[in-house]
Design a protein around this motif. Structure first.
Motif: not given
Length: 184
Positions: A21, A23-24, A27, A29, A32, A62, A80-82, A94
């Protein structure tokens, strides 16, 4: 289930469903949990390198942070995560966090910061560190930063500004210039 046995501990991967994902990483979006909360967006970015200085191209980063009001339980959802890209870069959109009360209910404050966890090949547990903002007055009295005696080691946690709304913190997993990682 009869005959089932526990499997041995493994390093991260190859099951990267945790980063399916992208999109995570944003933060703020529109679809979201923070939609409509954006007052002044910032970008957090950097590059992750291994001990030889080569990019870590298969890491997951993260973040967890307080909102601009310094609260983790406020209206802002600070997770969040990427995944890192082919150059080992990560990027989040963010809001800048506010100061957080010191642990243990004391009268002090922690400087605004973002907690980062790095998951990557060869790691049995994630590496955890923090991103602080250069020029923040509370950095001088932050309990965690104060516990790091060497200025060059403390500097591995301080993101540098690039323009008005972009903050960059490169992370080195080991070797010369290794980032300070926390035992949690």
């Amino acid at each position: 289930m009869s005959g089932a046995r526990a499997t041995a501990s493994q390093t991260a991967g190859p099951y990267w469903h945790l980063i399916d994902h992208p999109e995570w990483a944003d933060l703020l979006r529109a679809d979201g949990p923070n939609a409509g909360l954006a007052t002044s967006r910032i970008e957090l970015a950097g590059r992750i390198a291994d001990g030889a200085g080569s990019p870590v191209t298969d890491a997951m980063v993260e973040i967890w942070q307080a909102g601009p009001d310094g609260r983790y339980d406020g209206p802002f959802h600070g997770f969040g995560r990427c995944a890192t890209d082919r150059e080992g870069r990560y990027r989040f959109v963010t809001l800048r966090p506010g100061p957080v009360p010191a642990a243990g209910g004391g009268n002090g404050w922690q400087a605004p910061h973002v907690a980062l966890s790095i998951f990557a090949r060869g790691l049995l547990k994630p590496l955890v560190t923090r991103l602080y903002f250069a020029g923040e007055a509370l950095n001088e009295t932050d309990p965690l930063l104060a516990a790091i005696a060497e200025p060059e080691r403390r500097a591995t946690l301080i993101a540098r500004p690039e323009g008005a709304a972009r903050w960059v913190l490169d992370l080195r997993l080991q070797g010369e210039g290794e980032t300070v990682f926390l035992e949690i």
